[in-house]
Design an enzyme around this catalytic site. Structure first.
Site, PDB file in Angstrom:
ATOM      1  N   SER A 133       7.439 -19.849  21.982  1.00 17.60           N
ATOM      2  CA  SER A 133       7.315 -20.392  20.650  1.00 17.60           C
ATOM      3  C   SER A 133       8.202 -21.618  20.411  1.00 17.60           C
ATOM      4  CB  SER A 133       7.641 -19.312  19.619  1.00 17.60           C
ATOM      5  OG  SER A 133       8.981 -18.890  19.747  1.00 17.60           O
ATOM      6  N   SER A 160      10.261 -17.347  24.906  1.00 16.28           N
ATOM      7  CA  SER A 160      10.009 -18.573  24.148  1.00 16.28           C
ATOM      8  C   SER A 160      10.861 -19.770  24.519  1.00 16.28           C
ATOM      9  CB  SER A 160      10.183 -18.301  22.662  1.00 16.28           C
ATOM     10  OG  SER A 160       9.029 -17.702  22.187  1.00 16.28           O
ATOM     11  N   LYS A 198      15.695 -25.592  16.852  1.00 14.38           N
ATOM     12  CA  LYS A 198      14.432 -24.928  16.513  1.00 14.38           C
ATOM     13  C   LYS A 198      14.486 -24.557  15.031  1.00 14.38           C
ATOM     14  CE  LYS A 198      11.563 -21.076  18.227  1.00 14.38           C
ATOM     15  NZ  LYS A 198      11.431 -20.050  19.272  1.00 14.38           N
TER      16      LYS A 198
HETATM   17  N1  GLN Z   1       5.096 -14.877  23.182  1.00 14.22           N
HETATM   18  C1  GLN Z   1       6.000 -13.820  22.851  1.00 14.22           C
HETATM   19  C2  GLN Z   1       5.685 -13.276  21.474  1.00 14.22           C
HETATM   20  O1  GLN Z   1       4.791 -13.749  20.863  1.00 14.22           O
HETATM   21  C3  GLN Z   1       7.422 -14.289  22.914  1.00 14.22           C
HETATM   22  C4  GLN Z   1       7.752 -15.210  21.824  1.00 14.22           C
HETATM   23  C5  GLN Z   1       9.228 -15.412  21.667  1.00 14.22           C
HETATM   24  O2  GLN Z   1      10.007 -15.301  22.615  1.00 14.22           O
HETATM   25  N2  GLN Z   1       9.604 -15.697  20.430  1.00 14.22           N
HETATM   26  O3  GLN Z   1       6.299 -12.403  21.001  1.00 14.22           O
END
Ligand code: GLN
Length: 437
Positions: free
Chosen positions: A110, A134, A35
Protein backbone atom coordinates in the site's frame (compact mmCIF):
# COMPACT_ATOMS: atom_id res chain seq x y z
CA UNK A 1 18.31 16.75 -5.83
CA UNK A 2 14.96 17.31 -7.59
CA UNK A 3 14.26 20.99 -7.01
CA UNK A 4 11.11 21.64 -5.00
CA UNK A 5 9.41 23.74 -7.72
CA UNK A 6 9.64 20.67 -10.00
CA UNK A 7 7.58 18.59 -7.60
CA UNK A 8 4.32 19.73 -9.13
CA UNK A 9 5.30 18.70 -12.67
CA UNK A 10 6.58 15.30 -11.49
CA UNK A 11 3.50 14.78 -9.36
CA UNK A 12 1.18 15.67 -12.25
CA UNK A 13 2.81 12.86 -14.16
CA UNK A 14 3.02 10.16 -11.45
CA UNK A 15 0.50 11.27 -8.76
CA UNK A 16 2.54 9.99 -5.85
CA UNK A 17 1.60 12.76 -3.41
CA UNK A 18 -1.70 13.43 -1.68
CA UNK A 19 -0.31 16.78 -0.53
CA UNK A 20 3.08 18.44 -0.95
CA UNK A 21 4.98 21.57 -0.11
CA UNK A 22 4.74 24.83 -2.01
CA UNK A 23 8.11 25.94 -0.61
CA UNK A 24 10.65 27.02 -3.23
CA UNK A 25 13.64 25.88 -1.24
CA UNK A 26 14.55 22.92 0.92
CA UNK A 27 14.93 24.08 4.50
CA UNK A 28 17.03 21.11 5.61
CA UNK A 29 19.90 18.80 4.76
CA UNK A 30 17.82 16.29 2.81
CA UNK A 31 14.29 15.86 1.51
CA UNK A 32 11.91 13.17 2.68
CA UNK A 33 8.26 12.25 2.37
CA UNK A 34 5.91 10.42 4.71
CA UNK A 35 3.17 7.97 3.85
CA UNK A 36 -0.15 9.64 4.48
CA UNK A 37 -1.02 7.42 7.45
CA UNK A 38 1.77 9.07 9.49
CA UNK A 39 0.55 12.17 11.28
CA UNK A 40 2.22 15.46 10.44
CA UNK A 41 1.80 18.97 11.80
CA UNK A 42 2.12 20.78 8.49
CA UNK A 43 0.08 18.59 6.13
CA UNK A 44 -3.29 16.88 6.37
CA UNK A 45 -3.13 13.15 7.21
CA UNK A 46 -5.82 11.13 5.49
CA UNK A 47 -4.49 7.55 5.28
CA UNK A 48 -5.98 7.49 1.78
CA UNK A 49 -9.52 7.71 3.17
CA UNK A 50 -12.29 10.18 2.48
CA UNK A 51 -13.38 9.75 6.09
CA UNK A 52 -10.23 11.63 7.15
CA UNK A 53 -10.34 14.29 4.44
CA UNK A 54 -9.31 17.59 5.95
CA UNK A 55 -7.89 16.05 9.16
CA UNK A 56 -4.90 18.04 10.37
CA UNK A 57 -3.26 16.42 13.37
CA UNK A 58 -1.65 18.79 15.88
CA UNK A 59 1.46 16.60 16.23
CA UNK A 60 4.11 14.70 14.26
CA UNK A 61 4.37 10.92 14.33
CA UNK A 62 7.63 9.94 16.08
CA UNK A 63 9.36 8.67 12.88
CA UNK A 64 8.52 11.97 11.15
CA UNK A 65 9.79 13.98 14.13
CA UNK A 66 13.01 11.94 14.13
CA UNK A 67 13.57 12.51 10.41
CA UNK A 68 13.20 16.24 11.01
CA UNK A 69 15.65 16.06 13.92
CA UNK A 70 18.11 14.30 11.57
CA UNK A 71 17.94 17.35 9.26
CA UNK A 72 15.11 16.23 6.99
CA UNK A 73 12.76 18.56 5.16
CA UNK A 74 9.29 17.05 4.76
CA UNK A 75 8.27 17.61 1.13
CA UNK A 76 4.90 15.90 1.19
CA UNK A 77 2.59 13.05 2.06
CA UNK A 78 2.46 10.04 -0.21
CA UNK A 79 -0.58 8.28 -1.58
CA UNK A 80 -1.59 4.85 -0.36
CA UNK A 81 -4.40 2.31 -0.27
CA UNK A 82 -7.09 3.40 2.16
CA UNK A 83 -5.71 2.61 5.66
CA UNK A 84 -3.15 0.29 4.00
CA UNK A 85 -5.83 -2.07 2.64
CA UNK A 86 -4.41 -3.21 -0.68
CA UNK A 87 -1.50 -4.31 -2.82
CA UNK A 88 -1.68 -1.90 -5.75
CA UNK A 89 -2.48 1.53 -4.23
CA UNK A 90 -5.66 1.37 -6.29
CA UNK A 91 -7.83 1.60 -3.15
CA UNK A 92 -7.03 5.23 -2.35
CA UNK A 93 -9.77 7.85 -2.26
CA UNK A 94 -7.33 10.35 -3.78
CA UNK A 95 -6.29 8.90 -7.14
CA UNK A 96 -3.78 6.19 -8.00
CA UNK A 97 0.00 6.65 -8.24
CA UNK A 98 1.44 5.54 -11.58
CA UNK A 99 4.44 3.25 -12.03
CA UNK A 100 7.63 5.13 -13.00
CA UNK A 101 8.56 2.44 -15.57
CA UNK A 102 5.13 2.28 -17.22
CA UNK A 103 2.28 4.57 -16.27
CA UNK A 104 -0.28 1.94 -17.31
CA UNK A 105 0.88 -0.12 -14.34
CA UNK A 106 0.65 -0.04 -10.55
CA UNK A 107 3.30 1.20 -8.13
CA UNK A 108 2.35 -1.63 -5.77
CA UNK A 109 0.91 -1.02 -2.35
CA UNK A 110 0.00 0.00 0.00
CA UNK A 111 3.02 2.40 0.18
CA UNK A 112 2.78 2.95 -3.60
CA UNK A 113 3.26 6.71 -3.49
CA UNK A 114 6.33 6.29 -1.28
CA UNK A 115 8.01 3.84 -3.67
CA UNK A 116 7.13 6.03 -6.64
CA UNK A 117 8.63 9.11 -4.94
CA UNK A 118 11.79 7.15 -4.12
CA UNK A 119 12.09 6.10 -7.77
CA UNK A 120 11.30 9.35 -9.57
CA UNK A 121 12.71 12.05 -7.27
CA UNK A 122 16.45 12.44 -6.99
CA UNK A 123 17.99 11.98 -3.54
CA UNK A 124 14.67 11.23 -1.91
CA UNK A 125 14.02 9.21 1.24
CA UNK A 126 10.47 7.96 1.76
CA UNK A 127 8.90 6.77 5.01
CA UNK A 128 6.60 3.82 4.35
CA UNK A 129 4.53 1.50 6.51
CA UNK A 130 4.07 -2.26 6.25
CA UNK A 131 1.46 -4.49 7.81
CA UNK A 132 1.61 -7.41 5.38
CA UNK A 133 4.18 -6.34 2.78
CA UNK A 134 3.37 -2.75 1.99
CA UNK A 135 6.99 -1.61 1.92
CA UNK A 136 8.68 -4.42 0.01
CA UNK A 137 5.89 -4.92 -2.56
CA UNK A 138 5.95 -1.35 -3.90
CA UNK A 139 9.74 -1.20 -3.56
CA UNK A 140 9.97 -4.21 -5.90
CA UNK A 141 7.38 -2.88 -8.38
CA UNK A 142 9.15 0.50 -8.56
CA UNK A 143 12.71 -0.89 -8.62
CA UNK A 144 13.94 0.64 -5.35
CA UNK A 145 15.27 -0.56 -1.99
CA UNK A 146 12.83 -0.90 0.89
CA UNK A 147 13.17 -2.18 4.46
CA UNK A 148 10.48 -3.09 6.95
CA UNK A 149 12.22 -3.40 10.33
CA UNK A 150 11.55 -5.75 13.22
CA UNK A 151 8.16 -5.07 14.81
CA UNK A 152 8.85 -2.62 17.64
CA UNK A 153 12.13 -1.24 16.23
CA UNK A 154 10.48 2.02 15.14
CA UNK A 155 7.86 3.77 17.24
CA UNK A 156 4.28 3.62 15.93
CA UNK A 157 3.29 6.75 17.81
CA UNK A 158 1.36 8.89 15.33
CA UNK A 159 0.74 6.05 12.91
CA UNK A 160 -2.92 5.72 11.95
CA UNK A 161 -3.40 2.05 12.84
CA UNK A 162 -4.28 -0.71 10.45
CA UNK A 163 -3.41 -3.76 12.62
CA UNK A 164 -1.45 -2.83 15.73
CA UNK A 165 0.27 -6.18 16.22
CA UNK A 166 1.64 -6.07 12.66
CA UNK A 167 2.24 -2.41 11.68
CA UNK A 168 5.85 -1.29 11.11
CA UNK A 169 7.32 1.98 9.85
CA UNK A 170 10.30 1.66 7.47
CA UNK A 171 12.27 3.33 4.69
CA UNK A 172 12.31 3.27 0.89
CA UNK A 173 14.98 4.80 -1.32
CA UNK A 174 16.74 4.34 -4.66
CA UNK A 175 19.95 3.97 -2.61
CA UNK A 176 20.70 1.14 -0.16
CA UNK A 177 22.90 3.57 1.76
CA UNK A 178 19.86 5.65 2.70
CA UNK A 179 18.27 2.64 4.37
CA UNK A 180 21.43 2.08 6.40
CA UNK A 181 21.62 5.78 7.28
CA UNK A 182 18.01 6.64 8.08
CA UNK A 183 16.62 3.44 9.61
CA UNK A 184 18.82 3.95 12.70
CA UNK A 185 17.72 7.61 12.76
CA UNK A 186 14.04 6.72 13.18
CA UNK A 187 14.62 3.66 15.40
CA UNK A 188 14.90 3.42 19.15
CA UNK A 189 12.76 3.45 22.25
CA UNK A 190 9.92 5.92 22.49
CA UNK A 191 7.95 6.16 25.73
CA UNK A 192 4.88 7.08 23.66
CA UNK A 193 4.85 3.57 22.12
CA UNK A 194 5.52 0.85 24.71
CA UNK A 195 6.03 -1.79 21.99
CA UNK A 196 9.15 0.14 20.92
CA UNK A 197 10.64 -0.11 24.40
CA UNK A 198 11.43 -3.83 24.28
CA UNK A 199 14.21 -3.54 21.71
CA UNK A 200 17.58 -4.91 22.72
CA UNK A 201 19.72 -1.97 21.58
CA UNK A 202 20.85 -0.15 18.48
CA UNK A 203 21.12 -1.67 15.02
CA UNK A 204 24.67 -3.03 14.81
CA UNK A 205 27.20 -2.29 12.06
CA UNK A 206 25.84 -3.59 8.74
CA UNK A 207 27.30 -6.93 7.75
CA UNK A 208 26.70 -9.24 4.83
CA UNK A 209 24.91 -12.56 5.37
CA UNK A 210 26.99 -15.73 5.00
CA UNK A 211 24.15 -18.03 3.98
CA UNK A 212 20.55 -17.90 2.81
CA UNK A 213 17.78 -20.50 2.65
CA UNK A 214 15.32 -20.53 -0.25
CA UNK A 215 11.99 -22.13 0.76
CA UNK A 216 10.77 -24.53 -1.96
CA UNK A 217 7.22 -23.21 -1.31
CA UNK A 218 8.29 -19.72 -2.41
CA UNK A 219 9.31 -20.65 -5.93
CA UNK A 220 5.92 -22.06 -6.88
CA UNK A 221 3.43 -19.96 -8.80
CA UNK A 222 5.94 -17.37 -10.05
CA UNK A 223 5.75 -15.74 -13.45
CA UNK A 224 8.45 -16.86 -15.89
CA UNK A 225 10.15 -13.45 -15.83
CA UNK A 226 10.29 -13.34 -12.01
CA UNK A 227 11.59 -16.93 -11.85
CA UNK A 228 14.41 -16.13 -14.29
CA UNK A 229 15.42 -12.94 -12.49
CA UNK A 230 15.30 -14.73 -9.14
CA UNK A 231 17.54 -17.54 -10.38
CA UNK A 232 20.04 -15.00 -11.68
CA UNK A 233 19.85 -13.18 -8.34
CA UNK A 234 20.70 -16.40 -6.49
CA UNK A 235 23.74 -16.79 -8.78
CA UNK A 236 24.79 -13.24 -7.87
CA UNK A 237 24.43 -14.05 -4.17
CA UNK A 238 26.66 -17.09 -4.68
CA UNK A 239 29.22 -14.95 -6.48
CA UNK A 240 29.19 -12.65 -3.44
CA UNK A 241 30.39 -15.67 -1.41
CA UNK A 242 26.98 -16.40 0.10
CA UNK A 243 25.93 -20.01 0.55
CA UNK A 244 22.47 -20.63 -1.00
CA UNK A 245 20.43 -23.74 -0.22
CA UNK A 246 16.83 -24.87 -0.73
CA UNK A 247 14.76 -25.80 2.33
CA UNK A 248 11.16 -26.81 3.01
CA UNK A 249 8.99 -24.50 5.11
CA UNK A 250 5.54 -26.13 4.73
CA UNK A 251 3.84 -23.92 7.32
CA UNK A 252 4.32 -20.88 5.06
CA UNK A 253 1.25 -21.84 3.06
CA UNK A 254 -0.99 -21.10 6.05
CA UNK A 255 0.46 -17.65 6.66
CA UNK A 256 -1.70 -15.82 4.14
CA UNK A 257 -5.12 -16.94 5.46
CA UNK A 258 -3.95 -16.42 9.05
CA UNK A 259 -2.79 -12.91 8.21
CA UNK A 260 -6.09 -11.88 6.64
CA UNK A 261 -7.95 -13.13 9.73
CA UNK A 262 -5.67 -11.32 12.20
CA UNK A 263 -5.22 -8.14 10.17
CA UNK A 264 -8.93 -7.69 9.48
CA UNK A 265 -9.87 -8.55 13.08
CA UNK A 266 -7.62 -5.75 14.31
CA UNK A 267 -8.60 -3.37 11.52
CA UNK A 268 -12.30 -3.78 12.21
CA UNK A 269 -11.86 -2.57 15.79
CA UNK A 270 -9.42 0.20 14.82
CA UNK A 271 -11.85 1.66 12.32
CA UNK A 272 -14.56 1.98 14.96
CA UNK A 273 -13.04 5.29 16.00
CA UNK A 274 -14.03 6.87 12.71
CA UNK A 275 -17.59 7.68 13.56
CA UNK A 276 -17.83 11.25 12.32
CA UNK A 277 -17.50 12.85 15.74
CA UNK A 278 -13.79 13.20 16.38
CA UNK A 279 -11.61 13.16 13.27
CA UNK A 280 -11.94 14.35 9.70
CA UNK A 281 -15.36 14.61 8.12
CA UNK A 282 -18.17 15.65 10.47
CA UNK A 283 -21.00 16.58 8.16
CA UNK A 284 -23.53 13.93 9.20
CA UNK A 285 -27.16 14.61 10.05
CA UNK A 286 -27.12 15.27 13.81
CA UNK A 287 -30.88 14.84 14.13
CA UNK A 288 -30.32 11.08 13.68
CA UNK A 289 -29.88 8.71 16.63
CA UNK A 290 -26.29 7.58 17.35
CA UNK A 291 -26.45 4.26 15.46
CA UNK A 292 -28.10 5.78 12.41
CA UNK A 293 -25.70 8.71 12.36
CA UNK A 294 -22.74 6.37 12.71
CA UNK A 295 -23.98 4.03 9.97
CA UNK A 296 -24.91 6.68 7.44
CA UNK A 297 -21.62 8.47 7.95
CA UNK A 298 -19.46 5.35 7.62
CA UNK A 299 -21.47 4.07 4.63
CA UNK A 300 -20.81 7.34 2.85
CA UNK A 301 -17.12 7.81 3.57
CA UNK A 302 -15.45 4.38 3.81
CA UNK A 303 -14.35 2.78 0.54
CA UNK A 304 -15.45 -0.71 -0.53
CA UNK A 305 -12.30 -2.49 0.66
CA UNK A 306 -12.54 -0.88 4.11
CA UNK A 307 -16.15 -2.05 4.37
CA UNK A 308 -15.21 -5.57 3.26
CA UNK A 309 -12.54 -5.73 5.96
CA UNK A 310 -14.81 -4.40 8.68
CA UNK A 311 -17.31 -7.16 7.85
CA UNK A 312 -14.69 -9.90 7.63
CA UNK A 313 -12.84 -8.82 10.78
CA UNK A 314 -16.02 -8.43 12.80
CA UNK A 315 -17.05 -11.94 11.83
CA UNK A 316 -13.70 -13.60 12.63
CA UNK A 317 -13.66 -12.30 16.21
CA UNK A 318 -17.36 -12.77 17.02
CA UNK A 319 -18.38 -14.90 19.99
CA UNK A 320 -18.87 -18.37 18.55
CA UNK A 321 -16.44 -17.83 15.69
CA UNK A 322 -13.37 -16.40 17.42
CA UNK A 323 -12.07 -19.86 18.42
CA UNK A 324 -12.52 -21.14 14.91
CA UNK A 325 -10.83 -18.20 13.18
CA UNK A 326 -9.06 -15.62 15.34
CA UNK A 327 -7.53 -17.98 17.92
CA UNK A 328 -6.55 -20.50 15.27
CA UNK A 329 -4.84 -17.77 13.25
CA UNK A 330 -2.82 -16.83 16.35
CA UNK A 331 -1.63 -20.44 16.60
CA UNK A 332 -0.65 -20.41 12.93
CA UNK A 333 1.35 -17.23 13.55
CA UNK A 334 3.27 -18.99 16.36
CA UNK A 335 4.02 -21.95 14.05
CA UNK A 336 5.27 -19.67 11.28
CA UNK A 337 7.61 -17.94 13.74
CA UNK A 338 9.05 -21.25 14.94
CA UNK A 339 9.51 -22.45 11.35
CA UNK A 340 11.65 -19.38 10.60
CA UNK A 341 13.59 -19.77 13.87
CA UNK A 342 14.44 -23.35 12.91
CA UNK A 343 15.84 -22.11 9.59
CA UNK A 344 17.92 -19.44 11.39
CA UNK A 345 19.69 -22.16 13.36
CA UNK A 346 21.39 -23.05 10.05
CA UNK A 347 21.16 -19.92 7.86
CA UNK A 348 21.47 -16.16 8.30
CA UNK A 349 18.45 -15.24 6.19
CA UNK A 350 15.61 -16.48 4.00
CA UNK A 351 15.56 -15.41 0.34
CA UNK A 352 12.53 -15.34 -1.99
CA UNK A 353 11.32 -13.12 -4.79
CA UNK A 354 9.40 -10.17 -3.31
CA UNK A 355 6.32 -10.52 -5.54
CA UNK A 356 5.28 -13.46 -7.75
CA UNK A 357 4.91 -11.23 -10.84
CA UNK A 358 6.02 -7.81 -12.07
CA UNK A 359 3.65 -4.91 -11.59
CA UNK A 360 0.35 -5.64 -13.35
CA UNK A 361 -1.44 -3.21 -15.68
CA UNK A 362 -4.50 -1.41 -14.30
CA UNK A 363 -6.80 -3.28 -16.70
CA UNK A 364 -5.44 -6.57 -15.30
CA UNK A 365 -6.00 -5.34 -11.75
CA UNK A 366 -9.60 -4.42 -12.60
CA UNK A 367 -10.18 -8.07 -13.53
CA UNK A 368 -8.85 -9.43 -10.21
CA UNK A 369 -11.20 -10.51 -7.40
CA UNK A 370 -10.50 -9.45 -3.80
CA UNK A 371 -9.18 -12.97 -3.19
CA UNK A 372 -6.83 -12.79 -6.22
CA UNK A 373 -5.39 -9.60 -4.74
CA UNK A 374 -4.96 -11.17 -1.28
CA UNK A 375 -3.19 -14.16 -2.85
CA UNK A 376 -0.65 -11.90 -4.56
CA UNK A 377 0.81 -11.30 -1.06
CA UNK A 378 1.78 -14.92 -0.39
CA UNK A 379 5.51 -14.13 -0.34
CA UNK A 380 5.45 -10.87 1.64
CA UNK A 381 2.99 -11.96 4.34
CA UNK A 382 5.05 -14.64 6.14
CA UNK A 383 7.84 -12.29 7.30
CA UNK A 384 5.27 -9.68 8.31
CA UNK A 385 3.30 -12.18 10.34
CA UNK A 386 6.45 -13.05 12.28
CA UNK A 387 7.45 -9.43 12.98
CA UNK A 388 10.85 -10.17 11.42
CA UNK A 389 12.81 -7.55 9.47
CA UNK A 390 12.75 -7.94 5.71
CA UNK A 391 14.09 -6.00 2.77
CA UNK A 392 13.57 -5.86 -0.98
CA UNK A 393 16.42 -5.05 -3.34
CA UNK A 394 15.97 -4.55 -7.08
CA UNK A 395 17.38 -7.70 -8.68
CA UNK A 396 16.52 -7.57 -12.39
CA UNK A 397 14.04 -6.51 -15.06
CA UNK A 398 11.46 -8.52 -16.95
CA UNK A 399 9.90 -6.86 -20.02
CA UNK A 400 11.34 -3.60 -18.76
CA UNK A 401 9.64 -3.89 -15.35
CA UNK A 402 11.66 -4.24 -12.12
CA UNK A 403 11.81 -7.48 -10.12
CA UNK A 404 12.61 -7.58 -6.40
CA UNK A 405 14.59 -10.00 -4.24
CA UNK A 406 13.40 -10.23 -0.63
CA UNK A 407 15.58 -11.18 2.32
CA UNK A 408 14.19 -11.90 5.78
CA UNK A 409 16.36 -12.12 8.90
CA UNK A 410 15.74 -13.01 12.52
CA UNK A 411 14.23 -10.46 14.91
CA UNK A 412 16.54 -7.47 15.49
CA UNK A 413 19.00 -8.54 12.76
CA UNK A 414 18.53 -5.56 10.45
CA UNK A 415 22.36 -5.35 10.41
CA UNK A 416 22.46 -8.46 8.19
CA UNK A 417 19.89 -7.10 5.75
CA UNK A 418 21.50 -3.67 5.50
CA UNK A 419 25.00 -5.09 5.05
CA UNK A 420 23.82 -7.41 2.27
CA UNK A 421 21.92 -4.60 0.51
CA UNK A 422 25.02 -2.37 0.58
CA UNK A 423 27.10 -5.14 -0.99
CA UNK A 424 24.37 -5.99 -3.49
CA UNK A 425 24.14 -2.39 -4.67
CA UNK A 426 27.83 -2.36 -5.62
CA UNK A 427 27.30 -5.13 -8.17
CA UNK A 428 23.78 -4.39 -9.39
CA UNK A 429 23.23 -2.52 -12.64
CA UNK A 430 20.24 -0.36 -11.76
CA UNK A 431 18.14 0.99 -14.65
CA UNK A 432 16.57 4.24 -13.55
CA UNK A 433 13.21 5.15 -15.06
CA UNK A 434 13.05 8.00 -17.57
CA UNK A 435 11.15 10.37 -15.35
CA UNK A 436 10.10 13.25 -17.58
CA UNK A 437 10.12 11.39 -20.94
N1 GLN B 1 -1.70 -6.17 0.86
C1 GLN B 1 -1.80 -6.44 2.26
C2 GLN B 1 -3.16 -6.02 2.78
O1 GLN B 1 -3.94 -5.56 2.03
C3 GLN B 1 -0.71 -5.73 3.01
C4 GLN B 1 -0.92 -4.28 3.05
C5 GLN B 1 -0.06 -3.60 4.07
O2 GLN B 1 1.03 -4.06 4.41
N2 GLN B 1 -0.58 -2.49 4.56
O3 GLN B 1 -3.45 -6.15 3.90
Amino acid sequence: MTSLPDLKAVNDRYRMFVSFTDAEECDGEFVFSAKDNLTTRDFPSTAGSRILEGYRPPFDATPVARMREAGGFLAGKTNMDEFGFGTFSANSAFGIPLNPYDRERSCGGSSGGAACAAAVLEDHVALGVSTGGSIVCPASFCGVYGIAPTYGRVSRYGLIDYANSLDKVGILSAKAGDLAKYLPAISGKDPKDPTSCAQPGEIGTPKKVGSVAVPSEAVQGLSKGVMESFERALESLRSMGIDVETVDMPVLRYAMPAYYVLATSEASTNLARFCGMRYGQQDGDLTLGFDDYFTSFRSKYFGDEAKRRILLGTFTRMVGYADRYYSKALRVRASVISEYKKVYSRFDAVATPTMPFVSPRFDEIAGMSALDVYKADFLTIPPNLTGMPHLSVPCGYSDGMPVGLMLTADHWREDLLLGTALEWEKGFDMRKPEVMA
